[in-house]
Scaffold this motif. Structure first.
Motif, PDB file in Angstrom:
ATOM      1  N   TRP A 191      -4.443 -14.077   9.491  1.00 27.17           N
ATOM      2  CA  TRP A 191      -3.810 -13.765   8.209  1.00 27.17           C
ATOM      3  C   TRP A 191      -2.643 -12.801   8.363  1.00 27.17           C
ATOM      4  CZ3 TRP A 191      -3.242  -8.861   6.365  1.00 27.17           C
ATOM      5  CH2 TRP A 191      -4.001  -7.857   6.993  1.00 27.17           C
TER       6      TRP A 191
ATOM      7  N   ARG B 125      -8.181 -19.397   3.161  1.00 24.11           N
ATOM      8  CA  ARG B 125      -6.793 -19.866   3.174  1.00 24.11           C
ATOM      9  C   ARG B 125      -6.755 -21.334   3.583  1.00 24.11           C
ATOM     10  NH1 ARG B 125      -6.643 -14.549   4.582  1.00 24.11           N
ATOM     11  NH2 ARG B 125      -5.128 -13.266   3.451  1.00 24.11           N
TER      12      ARG B 125
ATOM     13  N   ASP C 276      -0.547 -19.397   3.093  1.00 19.79           N
ATOM     14  CA  ASP C 276      -1.306 -19.254   1.849  1.00 19.79           C
ATOM     15  C   ASP C 276      -1.578 -17.773   1.563  1.00 19.79           C
ATOM     16  OD1 ASP C 276      -2.880 -19.718  -0.367  1.00 19.79           O
ATOM     17  OD2 ASP C 276      -4.580 -20.526   0.758  1.00 19.79           O
TER      18      ASP C 276
END
Length: 814
Positions: free
Chosen positions: A134, A482, A491
């Motif tokens: 992420w 995500r 995302d």
């Protein structure tokens, strides 16, 4: 006579393969490509691989699952390497405990199994962000899976770290690893051979063999391959890599390899993902695939000397927050990764297992199949117990950041929940709150619940009542997995962009865009949950002892930031804790069907997501994570339970929906009147498998695509369509990301063959009408906005004979 000799030669090759296994003796070897076959130490070899994922299996159960795969007659284990579980913070790598992939490979070798490694960097796998970490999104302009300098820098660092774990375990070094995959299904993402080449070069350098005493020079090195679908593999296929195909049960196998055979007639054939089942999504029925189709497909491949990896042989569980989400749209995956695989989520043999094992006996050199190992733990039940301790979500709040709206990533948070609050001006009539909420937003005004905005339903707005000046707007946003497939993997979580409030007066429409927000991040982890509950419990204990006075929520917030008391009445979202006692440990399935939505922790282990809508209502709890005596359960419920009770049952519940309404798109009010409309195209599709393109007579404009199916290629009224695309004025496919099904007169809901399957990026899934429905059939797709298009691309079902193929049609744009 020639056919008999070919069959005898193939049988001899298959029978010889097991005796060639050197995985357990640690002697250096080679795995290369020969004439129409792989070569293990110079001898023909058929790969019979079982795909399993080490992070989805508790480490104490790894060897049991490997032995279960071996008992099916497999000779290799295929694994992904999940970048984001090994580097959860930039520059901090973890290859210990359940992340010790080298030990997993050594266990495979100990049990006489070779290993195929798929190190990404992207893996898909219905896993959070397809395995990408992420924190890449902290760089907002990053280009994922492209030659973005920062992306490639981090990819190479990660791959080198993986190489430090695995390079000594290649077959050339006496280890079990025989093949390394380059990227993953890139044709479904784009066309970029220079990028794929750079990944190839990175991996080739890392796994370059050192000179060994038994031969001159370093040899050819570890075999590198790439996988894709038969419809797109040429887009990114590199000349010096082995090409393999991915397809599912029921597929026409000769068709899947036809193009490869034309381009590389002497290459070995391999299905690197033969899909045994499918994954489940929240709000949809549990997916299954017939055992007969799986077994017959594998039998056919083995009879023709085709190698395979069965995806999945054992799926396991996406513990914690690791389940991803599918796209187009937003379709988050459930915690269970059972996949309807031959070995179920908790490691036991299914009916599929026994059917497959019986067929695989034919290809086991005439020897007795390996024994099926005993389960490492018994199955136990747990009597119903209550979770009596409670702490409101605000008990876990951190120091706020004031100013513009921030995403999770901007708040340096990977997973969790965000609270956003702002003060409103006076609004004398109803207004519409709009924005991009990723993924599940609950809206409050002055501590009163107003409603929710659910990204799964493609919701982006909510009507608010009139408010007085100074009213407080609070939005609580829970992030889910995500997106792991397609271009939408970038995302961001939380509120993405601005929030607007639109209201109308007699004079004009007024749009308000609040700028001054309080952003509060609440991470999703056990320590955050435990600390919140311990803090409230401590206050409660002091109140019971008469040492302090006041309300529990207000007192619990005294350690928080100034002004947080104003949130204290929002009680439903919060943490619940309870305990159960065991005399003996074992695997169990904790039932959460009375709960709302959130996360569960058992004895500090993150078990996964729950959501009352189903289909999954239980969480698999491995006995190796339980203990005799007292066991702790914490539930973060962002909605609030109907009843705060839990019990452990002996079987999972993976197919119980609790929806507000049906998933079908058959609302008669959404059916268009096409009687006076002029079709964009009429005609008949050809029979058979494969893509077909229907060119329109000039450019056509419209927001809605309607396909009227008037007849089928064979007798019968049942229609099926696997995929649809529209081409723009440049002849290229337009984005399907905003598409959603508007109407379908018939959908086979029991088989999950709903209208959205025609644009889900998966060629093996399809929209199919019910058996009882009669012609004509109509499906209507909302394109999200008015589009100018010039052609439609149509793909029937992939199975032999393309069942349910459309013949006569009318296509409308309106």
């Amino acid at each position: 006579m020639k056919q008999i000799f070919r069959k005898l030669a193939l049988a001899a090759m298959l029978m010889a393969a097991p005796s060639l296994m050197s995985a357990a003796n640690n002697k250096p070897g080679d795995f290369t490509v020969g004439d129409k076959t792989f070569l293990l130490n110079g001898q023909p070899f058929i790969v019979k691989a079982a795909e399993v994922h080490y992070p989805r299996i508790p480490r104490p159960y790894w060897e049991h699952r490997i032995k279960m795969c071996k008992a099916l007659g497999m000779n290799a284990i295929c694994i992904y390497i999940f970048w984001n579980i090994h580097e959860q913070q930039e520059g901090v790598f973890d290859f210990t405990g359940n992340n010790d992939v080298a030990e997993f490979c050594r266990l495979a070798q100990k049990n006489g199994m070779y290993v195929i490694v798929r190190p990404g960097p992207y893996v898909c796998a219905e896993w959070e962000m397809g395995g990408l970490p992420w924190w890449l999104l902290k760089k907002k302009d990053i280009k994922l899976r492209e030659r973005d300098p920062y992306f490639m820098e981090r990819v190479k660092i990660f791959e080198e770290k993986v190489g430090e774990q695995l390079a000594d375990l290649t077959i050339q070094n006496g280890g079990p690893i025989i093949m390394i995959q380059v990227e993953n299904e890139y044709g479904s993402y784009g066309e970029d051979k220079p990028y794929v080449s750079e990944i190839r070069d990175c991996l080739r350098e890392i796994y370059r063999p050192t000179p060994l005493p038994h031969r001159e020079g370093p040899g050819e090195g570890l075999l590198l391959f790439q996988c894709d679908w038969s419809s797109n593999f040429t887009k990114n296929g590199l000349d010096d890599l082995v090409w393999t195909m991915n397809f599912g049960t029921g597929a026409n196998i000769d068709d899947q390899f036809r193009r490869l055979g034309e381009l590389r007639p002497n290459a070995p054939k391999m299905c690197s993902e033969f899909w045994s089942g499918w994954f489940d999504k929240w709000g949809a029925r549990h997916e299954t695939r017939p055992a007969k189709d799986m077994v017959e497909g594998m039998d056919e491949m083995l009879s023709k000397g085709i190698s395979f990896s069965l995806y999945m042989t054992h799926g396991g569980t996406s513990f914690g927050h690791w389940a991803g989400a599918n796209s187009p749209g937003f379709a988050p995956d459930v915690t269970s990764y059972d996949y309807d695989a031959p070995i179920n989520e908790y490691g036991l043999a299914t009916p599929k297992f026994w059917e497959l094992r019986k067929m695989m006996e034919k290809y086991n050199d005439g020897k007795k199949m390996p024994a099926v190992p005993k389960a490492p733990m018994p199955i136990i039940t747990v009597p119903k117990f209550q979770l009596t301790e409670f702490a409101p979500l605000i008990s876990a709040i951190t120091k706020p950041v004031n100013g513009a709206i921030k995403t999770f990533e901007e708040m340096d948070m990977g997973w969790g929940t965000m609270m956003y609050s702002t003060r409103l001006p006076e609004i004398t009539s109803q207004s519409v709150l709009s924005g991009e909420f990723h993924d599940f937003a609950q809206v409050f005004i002055d501590k009163k619940y107003i409603g929710k905005i659910d990204r799964v339903k493609n919701e982006k707005s909510l009507t608010l009542p009139a408010v007085k000046k100074g009213a407080e707007l609070i939005i609580i946003v829970e992030g889910m997995g995500r997106i792991n497939f397609g271009r939408a993997i970038k995302d961001f979580k939380g509120i993405v962009g601005n929030v607007t409030l639109t209201t109308e007066t007699d004079e004009a429409e007024i749009v308000l865009t609040p700028k001054n927000w309080m952003n509060v991040a609440i991470p999703d982890d056990y320590e955050t949950a435990k600390n919140a509950l311990d803090m409230v419990k401590g206050v409660n204990d002091q109140m019971t002892a008469g040492k302090v006075k006041g309300s529990v929520p207000a007192l619990a917030l005294t350690q928080g930031y100034e002004g947080s008391k104003k949130l204290a009445d929002i009680m439903k979202p919060g943490y619940h804790r309870g305990y159960f006692t065991l005399k003996k440990v074992g695997d169990t399935f904790l039932n959460f069907e009375t709960w709302g939505k959130g996360q569960v922790y058992v004895n500090g282990h993150a078990m996964g997501r729950i959501w009352s809508i189903g289909p999954q209502q239980t969480l698999y709890v491995p006995g190796c994570w339980l203990k005799k005596g007292k066991n702790e359960v914490i539930v973060l419920d962002v909605v609030g339970p109907r009843e705060a009770v839990v019990w452990g049952q002996a079987e999972p519940e993976l197919n119980k929906l609790q929806l507000e309404k049906s998933n079908k798109h058959n609302n008669i009010g959404d059916k268009p009147d096409l009687n006076s409309a002029t079709p964009a195209a009429t005609g008949a599709f050809k029979a058979g498998n494969g893509w077909q393109t229907i060119k329109f007579n000039g450019q056509k404009k419209g927001r809605f695509l309607a396909i009227e199916c008037l007849s089928t290629q064979k007798n019968g009224d049942r229609v099926a369509i696997a995929e649809l695309y529209l081409q723009g004025t440049d002849g290229k496919r337009i984005s399907r990301e905003p598409w959603k099904t508007k109407y379908a007169n018939s959908e086979d809901e029991s088989g999950n063959h709903l209208g959205d399957k025609v644009f889900d990026l998966q060629e093996s899934t399809y929209w199919q009408t019910e058996k009882s429905a009669s012609m004509p059939h109509l499906i209507v797709i909302d394109l999200g906005s008015v589009q100018t298009v010039t052609a439609l691309e149509y793909l029937p079902r992939a199975e032999q004979g393309a069942p349910g193929s459309v013949k006569d049609f009318k296509i409308y744009l309106y």
